[in-house]
Scaffold this motif. Structure first.
Motif, PDB file in Angstrom:
ATOM      1  N   ALA A   1     -16.928   2.555  -8.420  1.00 17.50           N
ATOM      2  CA  ALA A   1     -17.694   3.747  -8.028  1.00 17.50           C
ATOM      3  C   ALA A   1     -19.106   3.700  -8.610  1.00 17.50           C
ATOM      4  N   GLN A   2     -19.272   3.086  -9.776  1.00 14.54           N
ATOM      5  CA  GLN A   2     -20.604   2.955 -10.371  1.00 14.54           C
ATOM      6  C   GLN A   2     -21.533   2.142  -9.483  1.00 14.54           C
ATOM      7  N   TYR A   3     -20.954   1.266  -8.669  1.00 15.12           N
ATOM      8  CA  TYR A   3     -21.738   0.382  -7.805  1.00 15.12           C
ATOM      9  C   TYR A   3     -21.770   0.870  -6.352  1.00 15.12           C
ATOM     10  N   GLY A   4     -21.218   2.048  -6.097  1.00 21.30           N
ATOM     11  CA  GLY A   4     -21.277   2.625  -4.758  1.00 21.30           C
ATOM     12  C   GLY A   4     -20.147   2.244  -3.829  1.00 21.30           C
ATOM     13  N   TYR A   5     -19.036   1.704  -4.348  1.00 20.23           N
ATOM     14  CA  TYR A   5     -17.911   1.311  -3.498  1.00 20.23           C
ATOM     15  C   TYR A   5     -16.939   2.471  -3.302  1.00 20.23           C
ATOM     16  N   LYS A   6     -16.353   2.542  -2.104  1.00 21.20           N
ATOM     17  CA  LYS A   6     -15.437   3.622  -1.751  1.00 21.20           C
ATOM     18  C   LYS A   6     -14.097   3.043  -1.320  1.00 21.20           C
ATOM     19  N   GLU A   7     -13.030   3.779  -1.589  1.00 23.47           N
ATOM     20  CA  GLU A   7     -11.682   3.285  -1.332  1.00 23.47           C
ATOM     21  C   GLU A   7     -11.266   3.443   0.125  1.00 23.47           C
ATOM     22  N   VAL A   8     -10.555   2.444   0.640  1.00 21.30           N
ATOM     23  CA  VAL A   8      -9.867   2.532   1.932  1.00 21.30           C
ATOM     24  C   VAL A   8      -8.400   2.162   1.705  1.00 21.30           C
ATOM     25  N   ARG A   9      -7.521   2.688   2.543  1.00 19.80           N
ATOM     26  CA  ARG A   9      -6.091   2.368   2.475  1.00 19.80           C
ATOM     27  C   ARG A   9      -5.651   1.872   3.842  1.00 19.80           C
ATOM     28  N   LEU A  10      -5.078   0.682   3.880  1.00 22.11           N
ATOM     29  CA  LEU A  10      -4.853  -0.017   5.145  1.00 22.11           C
ATOM     30  C   LEU A  10      -3.381  -0.350   5.361  1.00 22.11           C
ATOM     31  N   PRO A  11      -2.981  -0.625   6.604  1.00 22.80           N
ATOM     32  CA  PRO A  11      -1.579  -0.961   6.903  1.00 22.80           C
ATOM     33  C   PRO A  11      -1.155  -2.274   6.258  1.00 22.80           C
ATOM     34  N   ILE A  12       0.122  -2.363   5.960  1.00 24.29           N
ATOM     35  CA  ILE A  12       0.700  -3.617   5.476  1.00 24.29           C
ATOM     36  C   ILE A  12       0.952  -4.570   6.641  1.00 24.29           C
ATOM     37  N   LEU A  13       1.324  -4.035   7.796  1.00 18.36           N
ATOM     38  CA  LEU A  13       1.577  -4.847   8.985  1.00 18.36           C
ATOM     39  C   LEU A  13       0.333  -4.928   9.863  1.00 18.36           C
ATOM     40  N   GLU A  14       0.021  -6.133  10.331  1.00 17.12           N
ATOM     41  CA  GLU A  14      -1.088  -6.342  11.258  1.00 17.12           C
ATOM     42  C   GLU A  14      -0.619  -7.318  12.340  1.00 17.12           C
ATOM     43  N   ARG A  15      -1.367  -7.381  13.424  1.00 18.84           N
ATOM     44  CA  ARG A  15      -1.093  -8.384  14.448  1.00 18.84           C
ATOM     45  C   ARG A  15      -1.355  -9.775  13.867  1.00 18.84           C
TER      46      ARG A  15
ATOM     47  N   GLU B   1      -3.245 -11.377   2.768  1.00 19.74           N
ATOM     48  CA  GLU B   1      -4.472 -11.101   2.025  1.00 19.74           C
ATOM     49  C   GLU B   1      -5.131  -9.885   2.660  1.00 19.74           C
ATOM     50  N   ALA B   2      -6.139  -9.329   2.003  1.00 19.10           N
ATOM     51  CA  ALA B   2      -6.670  -8.032   2.434  1.00 19.10           C
ATOM     52  C   ALA B   2      -7.963  -8.107   3.236  1.00 19.10           C
ATOM     53  N   THR B   3      -8.742  -9.165   3.067  1.00 18.49           N
ATOM     54  CA  THR B   3     -10.076  -9.192   3.675  1.00 18.49           C
ATOM     55  C   THR B   3     -10.031  -8.999   5.184  1.00 18.49           C
ATOM     56  N   ALA B   4      -9.142  -9.721   5.859  1.00 19.34           N
ATOM     57  CA  ALA B   4      -9.083  -9.617   7.325  1.00 19.34           C
ATOM     58  C   ALA B   4      -8.778  -8.194   7.759  1.00 19.34           C
ATOM     59  N   GLY B   5      -7.874  -7.518   7.059  1.00 22.17           N
ATOM     60  CA  GLY B   5      -7.547  -6.144   7.405  1.00 22.17           C
ATOM     61  C   GLY B   5      -8.706  -5.195   7.181  1.00 22.17           C
TER      62      GLY B   5
ATOM     63  N   GLY C   1      -3.175  -2.969  -3.262  1.00 20.40           N
ATOM     64  CA  GLY C   1      -1.831  -2.845  -2.731  1.00 20.40           C
ATOM     65  C   GLY C   1      -1.115  -4.171  -2.657  1.00 20.40           C
ATOM     66  N   PRO C   2       0.099  -4.163  -2.082  1.00 21.32           N
ATOM     67  CA  PRO C   2       0.911  -5.376  -2.007  1.00 21.32           C
ATOM     68  C   PRO C   2       0.494  -6.309  -0.882  1.00 21.32           C
ATOM     69  N   MET C   3       0.603  -7.616  -1.145  1.00 20.72           N
ATOM     70  CA  MET C   3       0.401  -8.673  -0.155  1.00 20.72           C
ATOM     71  C   MET C   3       1.674  -9.528  -0.152  1.00 20.72           C
ATOM     72  N   PHE C   4       1.832 -10.375   0.878  1.00 18.12           N
ATOM     73  CA  PHE C   4       3.090 -11.104   1.041  1.00 18.12           C
ATOM     74  C   PHE C   4       2.825 -12.535   1.485  1.00 18.12           C
ATOM     75  N   ARG C   5       3.376 -13.482   0.713  1.00 18.58           N
ATOM     76  CA  ARG C   5       3.296 -14.893   1.098  1.00 18.58           C
ATOM     77  C   ARG C   5       4.607 -15.575   0.732  1.00 18.58           C
ATOM     78  N   TYR C   6       5.131 -16.345   1.675  1.00 13.80           N
ATOM     79  CA  TYR C   6       6.372 -17.072   1.422  1.00 13.80           C
ATOM     80  C   TYR C   6       6.027 -18.389   0.745  1.00 13.80           C
ATOM     81  N   GLU C   7       6.129 -18.395  -0.585  1.00 12.59           N
ATOM     82  CA  GLU C   7       5.850 -19.600  -1.350  1.00 12.59           C
ATOM     83  C   GLU C   7       6.777 -19.643  -2.555  1.00 12.59           C
TER      84      GLU C   7
END
Length: 416
Positions: free
Chosen positions: A33-47, A82-86, A109-115
């Motif tokens: 917030a000190q640098y001007g960033y604001k929060e977003v909340r995004l879906p876990i599932l994407e195409r 990962e979150a960037t694409a979303g 939030g949570p991310m998912f990778r089968y490794e």
């Protein structure tokens, strides 16, 4: 009946660990917030297409690691790796580019990778992700690195290494020329020298070979051409501005010409933060610039830069946080006091105090033991005699002193 256990690679985050994660998120909110960033909340599932188009078809993430499945209409969906694409998808879909010249966003939030699960790396893991869209300026790159350093410092982390590289751009005399040089270098290597994955990578995306963790491949690429020798003047100027700002701002870093990250969308400034205290999976944060990604995902041709922090790895470095001690524990020594005790507890909570009330009139010894386990500063004791007199016993668990006061003056007494 057989006990049901959690899935391999997934973890329960219990109260003490959850406090560490909460501290991570709260520190992130305050610093960003000190640098001007604001929060977003995004879906876990994407195409699924969102990740294959952005991360790259030839990356290990898309090839091997995504949790992908069809929904009931046959559409391919993926649990976000990962979150960037979303964040880019949300930025474009919601028209944020038309609302502001520069968008500064973050999410967690949570991310998912089968490794393969290992120390600091799980199949469900958590990230803090930061993205900025709209400016090609190297000053934004430097500011983001300063912000990341401040965030890690305020978490109390030390002995971290910042590694930097520039991956160039799509100009013919820049990264394409470097890819040609890599193709020529890898041409003579066969299956006896490179792993199976790198044999495929050298044909489809030779830059990925530099990211291989197999020791034999790492050794073979030690003498590979360096991208710094194949950059256009614009990319050289961009990176020299970033490093000059970091030098002037006192942020120590190491140049790593092999640093390419694991995703295809990075260009120009790329960085990683590592620690030697958490084993082979040493990266705790990483990111860089991705100036073509917004356009690739259907938006305008706007630049972007960002980073992500692995919360599991940060939590390992932070260790356990001391639990926040409650203000009181109210022990009830007789059945008649349960009603009054619970109402008195509610009165204290309404005034901002934290604490618990016994729900059964057990022995004084067992309740004092429970008060000690709770870590409360004060143990409040309400027996039949105190109930009749309108008083309460206040035992200071730190000093070992004990006073009997009126219930009406209890709040003032605790505050003092």
């Amino acid at each position: 009946m057989e006990k049901i256990q959690k899935i391999k690679g997934f973890a329960d985050i219990l109260p003490r660990d959850a406090q560490v994660y909460d501290r991570l998120e709260q520190t992130a909110k305050r610093v960003f917030a000190q640098y001007g960033y604001k929060e977003v909340r995004l879906p876990i599932l994407e195409r699924t297409e969102l990740f294959s188009r952005s991360i790259g078809e030839e990356t290990d993430v898309v090839q091997k690691e995504m949790y992908t499945f069809p929904d009931r209409k046959g559409r391919s969906l993926t649990m976000r790796p990962e979150a960037t694409a979303g964040v880019v998808r949300a930025y474009v879909e919601n028209g944020l580019h038309a609302q502001e010249e520069l968008s500064k966003l973050y999410c967690a939030g949570p991310m998912f990778r089968y490794e393969r699960p290992q120390k600091g790396r799980m199949r469900q893991f958590h990230q803090i992700d930061v993205e900025a869209f709209g400016s090609p300026s190297p000053y934004l790159d430097a500011e983001m690195l300063f912000m990341l350093a401040q965030f890690l410092t305020e978490l109390g982390l030390q002995d971290l290494t910042f590694e930097l590289n520039s991956l160039g751009c799509s100009a013919p005399d820049c990264r394409p020329a470097y890819n040609d040089a890599l193709n020529e270098y890898f041409r003579g290597f066969d299956g006896g020298q490179l792993c199976e994955d790198c044999l495929r990578r050298k044909l489809t995306n030779p830059l990925r070979v530099l990211d291989c963790k197999v020791p034999a491949c790492k050794e073979l690429t030690r003498s590979a051409p360096k991208i710094s020798d194949y950059q256009c003047q614009s990319c050289r100027d961009h990176f020299s501005t970033v490093t000059a700002l970091l030098d002037a701002g006192g942020l120590n870093y190491t140049l790593n010409p092999r640093l390419v990250r694991g995703l295809d969308y990075y260009v120009r400034t790329t960085f990683e933060v590592t620690s030697g205290k958490i084993g082979a999976q040493s990266a705790v944060a990483g990111g860089g610039r991705y100036d073509g990604l917004v356009k690739t995902l259907g938006g305008p041709d706007l630049p972007g830069v960002g980073f992500a922090c692995g919360m599991e790895r940060l939590a390992m470095l932070m260790g356990e946080c001391a639990p926040e001690a409650p203000d009181f524990y109210l022990a009830v020594l007789g059945e008649a006091g349960l009603h009054a005790g619970l109402l008195l507890t509610q009165k204290l909570r309404a005034a901002g105090m934290t604490g618990e009330c016994a729900l059964a009139a057990k022995s004084a010894k067992s309740q004092m033991r429970q008060a000690g386990k709770s870590g409360a500063r004060f143990c409040l004791i309400l027996g039949d005699s105190e109930l009749e007199a309108g008083t309460i016993v206040v035992k200071d668990m730190t000093a070992g002193t004990q006073d009997t006061i009126s219930q009406d003056s209890l709040l003032d007494h605790l505050r003092k």
